[in-house]
Design a protein around this motif. Structure first.
Motif, PDB file in Angstrom:
ATOM      1  N   GLU A   1      10.304   3.577   8.279  1.00 45.68           N
ATOM      2  CA  GLU A   1       9.743   4.682   9.070  1.00 45.68           C
ATOM      3  C   GLU A   1       8.231   4.799   8.849  1.00 45.68           C
ATOM      4  O   GLU A   1       7.465   4.981   9.796  1.00 45.68           O
ATOM      5  CB  GLU A   1      10.433   5.987   8.683  1.00 45.68           C
ATOM      6  CG  GLU A   1       9.929   7.194   9.433  1.00 45.68           C
ATOM      7  CD  GLU A   1      10.590   8.481   8.970  1.00 45.68           C
ATOM      8  OE1 GLU A   1       9.888   9.504   8.915  1.00 45.68           O
ATOM      9  OE2 GLU A   1      11.790   8.454   8.638  1.00 45.68           O
ATOM     10  N   LEU A   2       7.795   4.691   7.607  1.00 42.52           N
ATOM     11  CA  LEU A   2       6.368   4.801   7.302  1.00 42.52           C
ATOM     12  C   LEU A   2       5.566   3.637   7.894  1.00 42.52           C
ATOM     13  O   LEU A   2       4.479   3.844   8.433  1.00 42.52           O
ATOM     14  CB  LEU A   2       6.154   4.860   5.782  1.00 42.52           C
ATOM     15  CG  LEU A   2       6.651   6.126   5.095  1.00 42.52           C
ATOM     16  CD1 LEU A   2       6.633   5.958   3.583  1.00 42.52           C
ATOM     17  CD2 LEU A   2       5.808   7.319   5.511  1.00 42.52           C
ATOM     18  N   VAL A   3       6.098   2.438   7.799  1.00 38.87           N
ATOM     19  CA  VAL A   3       5.398   1.269   8.360  1.00 38.87           C
ATOM     20  C   VAL A   3       5.280   1.410   9.874  1.00 38.87           C
ATOM     21  O   VAL A   3       4.220   1.155  10.454  1.00 38.87           O
ATOM     22  CB  VAL A   3       6.115  -0.055   7.995  1.00 38.87           C
ATOM     23  CG1 VAL A   3       5.526  -1.237   8.760  1.00 38.87           C
ATOM     24  CG2 VAL A   3       6.042  -0.312   6.492  1.00 38.87           C
ATOM     25  N   ARG A   4       6.362   1.846  10.507  1.00 38.77           N
ATOM     26  CA  ARG A   4       6.375   1.966  11.970  1.00 38.77           C
ATOM     27  C   ARG A   4       5.380   3.001  12.492  1.00 38.77           C
ATOM     28  O   ARG A   4       5.045   2.981  13.669  1.00 38.77           O
ATOM     29  CB  ARG A   4       7.779   2.289  12.461  1.00 38.77           C
ATOM     30  CG  ARG A   4       8.692   1.088  12.427  1.00 38.77           C
ATOM     31  CD  ARG A   4      10.066   1.411  12.958  1.00 38.77           C
ATOM     32  NE  ARG A   4      10.860   0.197  13.093  1.00 38.77           N
ATOM     33  CZ  ARG A   4      12.174   0.205  13.286  1.00 38.77           C
ATOM     34  NH1 ARG A   4      12.833   1.354  13.378  1.00 38.77           N
ATOM     35  NH2 ARG A   4      12.820  -0.933  13.401  1.00 38.77           N
ATOM     36  N   ARG A   5       4.912   3.886  11.647  1.00 42.24           N
ATOM     37  CA  ARG A   5       3.883   4.837  12.072  1.00 42.24           C
ATOM     38  C   ARG A   5       2.555   4.137  12.345  1.00 42.24           C
ATOM     39  O   ARG A   5       1.704   4.667  13.051  1.00 42.24           O
ATOM     40  CB  ARG A   5       3.677   5.914  11.011  1.00 42.24           C
ATOM     41  CG  ARG A   5       4.839   6.852  10.875  1.00 42.24           C
ATOM     42  CD  ARG A   5       4.588   7.876   9.794  1.00 42.24           C
ATOM     43  NE  ARG A   5       5.781   8.687   9.586  1.00 42.24           N
ATOM     44  CZ  ARG A   5       5.918   9.562   8.620  1.00 42.24           C
ATOM     45  NH1 ARG A   5       4.925   9.751   7.762  1.00 42.24           N
ATOM     46  NH2 ARG A   5       7.025  10.252   8.486  1.00 42.24           N
TER      47      ARG A   5
ATOM     48  N   ARG B   1       0.831  -1.205   0.000  1.00 47.02           N
ATOM     49  CA  ARG B   1       0.000   0.000   0.000  1.00 47.02           C
ATOM     50  C   ARG B   1       0.865   1.254   0.000  1.00 47.02           C
ATOM     51  O   ARG B   1       0.632   2.191  -0.769  1.00 47.02           O
ATOM     52  CB  ARG B   1      -0.940   0.017   1.215  1.00 47.02           C
ATOM     53  CG  ARG B   1      -1.836   1.271   1.261  1.00 47.02           C
ATOM     54  CD  ARG B   1      -2.755   1.291   2.465  1.00 47.02           C
ATOM     55  NE  ARG B   1      -2.083   1.178   3.739  1.00 47.02           N
ATOM     56  CZ  ARG B   1      -1.439   2.173   4.356  1.00 47.02           C
ATOM     57  NH1 ARG B   1      -1.371   3.365   3.812  1.00 47.02           N
ATOM     58  NH2 ARG B   1      -0.859   1.975   5.514  1.00 47.02           N
ATOM     59  N   LEU B   2       1.889   1.285   0.856  1.00 46.75           N
ATOM     60  CA  LEU B   2       2.766   2.456   0.929  1.00 46.75           C
ATOM     61  C   LEU B   2       3.492   2.693  -0.398  1.00 46.75           C
ATOM     62  O   LEU B   2       3.613   3.832  -0.851  1.00 46.75           O
ATOM     63  CB  LEU B   2       3.776   2.294   2.067  1.00 46.75           C
ATOM     64  CG  LEU B   2       3.189   2.362   3.472  1.00 46.75           C
ATOM     65  CD1 LEU B   2       4.225   1.920   4.501  1.00 46.75           C
ATOM     66  CD2 LEU B   2       2.677   3.763   3.778  1.00 46.75           C
ATOM     67  N   LEU B   3       3.955   1.615  -1.030  1.00 51.92           N
ATOM     68  CA  LEU B   3       4.632   1.766  -2.317  1.00 51.92           C
ATOM     69  C   LEU B   3       3.663   2.220  -3.407  1.00 51.92           C
ATOM     70  O   LEU B   3       4.030   3.009  -4.276  1.00 51.92           O
ATOM     71  CB  LEU B   3       5.311   0.458  -2.718  1.00 51.92           C
ATOM     72  CG  LEU B   3       6.540   0.083  -1.886  1.00 51.92           C
ATOM     73  CD1 LEU B   3       7.024  -1.318  -2.230  1.00 51.92           C
ATOM     74  CD2 LEU B   3       7.656   1.103  -2.056  1.00 51.92           C
TER      75      LEU B   3
END
Length: 151
Positions: free
Chosen positions: A44-48, A28-30
């Motif tokens: 960093e984005l996943v850890r949010r 999803r982030l990609l």
């Protein structure tokens, strides 16, 4: 149907990968990113949203690359040797990138003309191009402006 029309669940299923919460989030982030992302940025984005360690992230990225869902892109030699990851644009095999050697940002480029050019280059030699990895290196517009250069 293009990649942008598919959900992370659909993309994972199409690639034959089990849809786990972490894999789903990475895809999803990609898919939401406007440029290829380095692993530390993805981490960093996943850890949010949920807990993950570096090893798990790299295993997920390796799995996604192995199954052809995600592309791993290299950057030039030092000081930045970080791989960046992205979904192939619109499901097209010819997906191009630009890497700024000053600010180290990588961005996706529209390479709609690349297939015809590559076909011409390859056809005379009897080659069949299945995919390509085209990266242009130089200065992005912002860095070129700061350096007093014009494109």
């Amino acid at each position: 149907m293009s990649i942008s029309d598919l959900t992370p669940h659909d993309l994972l299923a199409e690639a034959g990968i089990e849809d786990t919460p972490l894999r789903h989030q990475v895809v999803r982030l990609l898919s939401e990113a406007d440029r290829p992302l380095a692993a530390p940025d993805i981490l960093e984005l996943v850890r949010r949203e949920q807990s993950i360690n570096k090893v798990s992230l790299y295993r997920i990225l390796d799995l996604l690359v192995e199954h052809g869902l995600v592309r791993r892109l290299s950057s030039p030699a030092p000081p930045d040797r970080a791989f960046r990851y992205c979904l192939p644009g619109g499901g097209k095999p010819h997906h191009c990138h630009f890497y700024c050697t000053r600010c180290r940002k990588m961005e996706c480029l529209d390479c709609t003309e690349a297939p015809a050019v590559l076909e011409r280059l390859a056809s005379g030699r009897g080659l069949v191009v299945m995919s390509s990895d085209i990266r242009l290196d130089g200065l992005c517009a912002e860095c070129a402006s700061k350096a007093g250069l014009e494109p």
